[in-house]
Design a protein around this motif. Sequence first.
Motif, PDB file in Angstrom:
ATOM      1  N   ARG A  59      10.964 -55.587 -24.849  1.00 41.03           N
ATOM      2  CA  ARG A  59       9.991 -54.820 -25.647  1.00 41.03           C
ATOM      3  C   ARG A  59       8.855 -54.269 -24.802  1.00 41.03           C
ATOM      4  N   ILE A  60       8.776 -54.710 -23.542  1.00 41.12           N
ATOM      5  CA  ILE A  60       7.690 -54.287 -22.652  1.00 41.12           C
ATOM      6  C   ILE A  60       8.298 -53.610 -21.431  1.00 41.12           C
ATOM      7  N   LEU A  61       8.009 -52.326 -21.265  1.00 45.20           N
ATOM      8  CA  LEU A  61       8.569 -51.556 -20.149  1.00 45.20           C
ATOM      9  C   LEU A  61       8.146 -52.096 -18.792  1.00 45.20           C
ATOM     10  N   ASN A  62       6.883 -52.438 -18.670  1.00 52.90           N
ATOM     11  CA  ASN A  62       6.354 -52.913 -17.392  1.00 52.90           C
ATOM     12  C   ASN A  62       6.230 -54.442 -17.380  1.00 52.90           C
ATOM     13  N   PHE A  63       7.260 -55.118 -17.887  1.00 52.52           N
ATOM     14  CA  PHE A  63       7.187 -56.566 -18.055  1.00 52.52           C
ATOM     15  C   PHE A  63       6.899 -57.297 -16.738  1.00 52.52           C
ATOM     16  N   GLU A  64       7.599 -56.944 -15.668  1.00 50.11           N
ATOM     17  CA  GLU A  64       7.407 -57.659 -14.391  1.00 50.11           C
ATOM     18  C   GLU A  64       5.970 -57.512 -13.894  1.00 50.11           C
ATOM     19  N   ARG A  96      -1.292 -66.337 -34.734  1.00 48.94           N
ATOM     20  CA  ARG A  96      -0.109 -65.768 -34.086  1.00 48.94           C
ATOM     21  C   ARG A  96      -0.422 -65.539 -32.627  1.00 48.94           C
ATOM     22  N   ASN A  97       0.599 -65.626 -31.821  1.00 48.40           N
ATOM     23  CA  ASN A  97       0.475 -65.378 -30.398  1.00 48.40           C
ATOM     24  C   ASN A  97      -0.143 -63.992 -30.193  1.00 48.40           C
ATOM     25  N   PRO A  98      -1.305 -63.907 -29.519  1.00 49.04           N
ATOM     26  CA  PRO A  98      -1.984 -62.619 -29.390  1.00 49.04           C
ATOM     27  C   PRO A  98      -1.199 -61.563 -28.610  1.00 49.04           C
ATOM     28  N   ILE A  99      -0.369 -61.982 -27.671  1.00 45.41           N
ATOM     29  CA  ILE A  99       0.462 -60.999 -26.955  1.00 45.41           C
ATOM     30  C   ILE A  99       1.497 -60.433 -27.908  1.00 45.41           C
ATOM     31  N   ALA A 100       2.105 -61.281 -28.720  1.00 45.40           N
ATOM     32  CA  ALA A 100       3.088 -60.818 -29.697  1.00 45.40           C
ATOM     33  C   ALA A 100       2.445 -59.855 -30.692  1.00 45.40           C
ATOM     34  N   VAL A 101       1.226 -60.160 -31.119  1.00 47.40           N
ATOM     35  CA  VAL A 101       0.515 -59.275 -32.044  1.00 47.40           C
ATOM     36  C   VAL A 101       0.279 -57.914 -31.393  1.00 47.40           C
ATOM     37  N   PHE A 102      -0.197 -57.932 -30.168  1.00 46.25           N
ATOM     38  CA  PHE A 102      -0.489 -56.684 -29.455  1.00 46.25           C
ATOM     39  C   PHE A 102       0.760 -55.823 -29.319  1.00 46.25           C
ATOM     40  N   VAL A 103       1.848 -56.427 -28.882  1.00 40.96           N
ATOM     41  CA  VAL A 103       3.097 -55.677 -28.704  1.00 40.96           C
ATOM     42  C   VAL A 103       3.567 -55.125 -30.049  1.00 40.96           C
ATOM     43  N   SER A 104       3.531 -55.945 -31.083  1.00 38.16           N
ATOM     44  CA  SER A 104       3.958 -55.492 -32.407  1.00 38.16           C
ATOM     45  C   SER A 104       3.106 -54.337 -32.920  1.00 38.16           C
ATOM     46  N   LYS A 135      10.028 -60.170 -40.560  1.00 43.54           N
ATOM     47  CA  LYS A 135       9.528 -59.903 -39.223  1.00 43.54           C
ATOM     48  C   LYS A 135       9.963 -58.511 -38.774  1.00 43.54           C
ATOM     49  N   GLN A 136       9.034 -57.777 -38.189  1.00 42.06           N
ATOM     50  CA  GLN A 136       9.301 -56.416 -37.747  1.00 42.06           C
ATOM     51  C   GLN A 136      10.366 -56.358 -36.653  1.00 42.06           C
ATOM     52  N   GLN A 137      10.096 -57.021 -35.563  1.00 45.11           N
ATOM     53  CA  GLN A 137      10.973 -56.973 -34.394  1.00 45.11           C
ATOM     54  C   GLN A 137      11.240 -58.412 -33.955  1.00 45.11           C
ATOM     55  N   ASP A 138      12.486 -58.731 -33.748  1.00 47.85           N
ATOM     56  CA  ASP A 138      12.761 -60.089 -33.274  1.00 47.85           C
ATOM     57  C   ASP A 138      13.627 -60.089 -32.022  1.00 47.85           C
ATOM     58  N   TRP A 139      13.605 -58.997 -31.301  1.00 51.66           N
ATOM     59  CA  TRP A 139      14.334 -58.962 -30.052  1.00 51.66           C
ATOM     60  C   TRP A 139      13.445 -59.431 -28.908  1.00 51.66           C
ATOM     61  N   ASP A 140      14.071 -59.800 -27.829  1.00 58.35           N
ATOM     62  CA  ASP A 140      13.441 -60.425 -26.673  1.00 58.35           C
ATOM     63  C   ASP A 140      12.204 -59.662 -26.190  1.00 58.35           C
ATOM     64  N   ILE A 141      11.133 -60.394 -25.938  1.00 57.62           N
ATOM     65  CA  ILE A 141       9.872 -59.795 -25.517  1.00 57.62           C
ATOM     66  C   ILE A 141      10.018 -59.035 -24.204  1.00 57.62           C
ATOM     67  N   LYS A 142      10.876 -59.499 -23.315  1.00 62.66           N
ATOM     68  CA  LYS A 142      11.071 -58.796 -22.034  1.00 62.66           C
ATOM     69  C   LYS A 142      11.594 -57.386 -22.258  1.00 62.66           C
ATOM     70  N   ALA A 167      15.208 -53.072 -40.016  1.00 62.31           N
ATOM     71  CA  ALA A 167      14.126 -52.882 -39.047  1.00 62.31           C
ATOM     72  C   ALA A 167      14.409 -51.637 -38.220  1.00 62.31           C
ATOM     73  N   VAL A 168      13.357 -50.911 -37.936  1.00 65.17           N
ATOM     74  CA  VAL A 168      13.462 -49.775 -37.030  1.00 65.17           C
ATOM     75  C   VAL A 168      13.192 -50.334 -35.649  1.00 65.17           C
ATOM     76  N   LYS A 169      14.202 -50.309 -34.786  1.00 68.63           N
ATOM     77  CA  LYS A 169      14.004 -50.866 -33.454  1.00 68.63           C
ATOM     78  C   LYS A 169      13.054 -49.965 -32.680  1.00 68.63           C
ATOM     79  N   ALA A 170      11.888 -50.490 -32.395  1.00 66.38           N
ATOM     80  CA  ALA A 170      10.843 -49.719 -31.731  1.00 66.38           C
ATOM     81  C   ALA A 170      11.161 -49.527 -30.253  1.00 66.38           C
ATOM     82  N   GLU A 171      10.664 -48.432 -29.751  1.00 70.32           N
ATOM     83  CA  GLU A 171      10.787 -48.181 -28.320  1.00 70.32           C
ATOM     84  C   GLU A 171       9.939 -49.196 -27.555  1.00 70.32           C
ATOM     85  N   PRO A 172      10.411 -49.623 -26.397  1.00 72.22           N
ATOM     86  CA  PRO A 172       9.595 -50.518 -25.572  1.00 72.22           C
ATOM     87  C   PRO A 172       8.276 -49.834 -25.201  1.00 72.22           C
TER      88      PRO A 172
END
Length: 154
Positions: A131-136, A26-34, A122-129, A52-57
């Motif tokens: 899901r990450i507060l400090n994406f930029e 699995r994509n290691p970034i996806a694993v870490f975020v999950s 799958k736990q979360q399937d919403w956009d990775i951007k 699914a419980v929508k997790a906080e970013p």
Amino acid sequence: WQIDYYELWNYLSKKAADLKIVYVTRNPIAVFVSLEQAKINQQWIRQPGEKAVKAEPIKINMKMLDKHIQKMLENRQKIVNLAIDICEVEYENLVKNYQITMNRVYEFLGLQPHQAVASISKQQDWDIKGRILNFETFSKKLKRKYLPYLKSML
């Protein structure tokens, strides 16, 4: 991480010649975020039909992410070095094409293909951007060698 957690490296090194190994990648970034989101919402698996419980970013800690990716890559290499007979299965393919992927696993194991039903969703399937507060900042600071992992999720 399960191999380390259950201290299976010694066992695997002794038994690898006798084993057929199905290794889910699995994509290691996806694993870490999950994993980070699961720590917050305490939902580690989701049964089919369970909401699914929508997790906080989350905010990505670059040092922790780097350590996580390195560990995943090291473990993958250990498995590849050990395994005489290995079938790699991509997690995303398993999620999107469960029956087709399982038919490939059955064939690898020498089993007759049969109807397979996923026991988790799958736990979360919403956009990775989202899901990450400090994406930029995260995407700019990400090591060049890890950029393909990020690009595959966009």
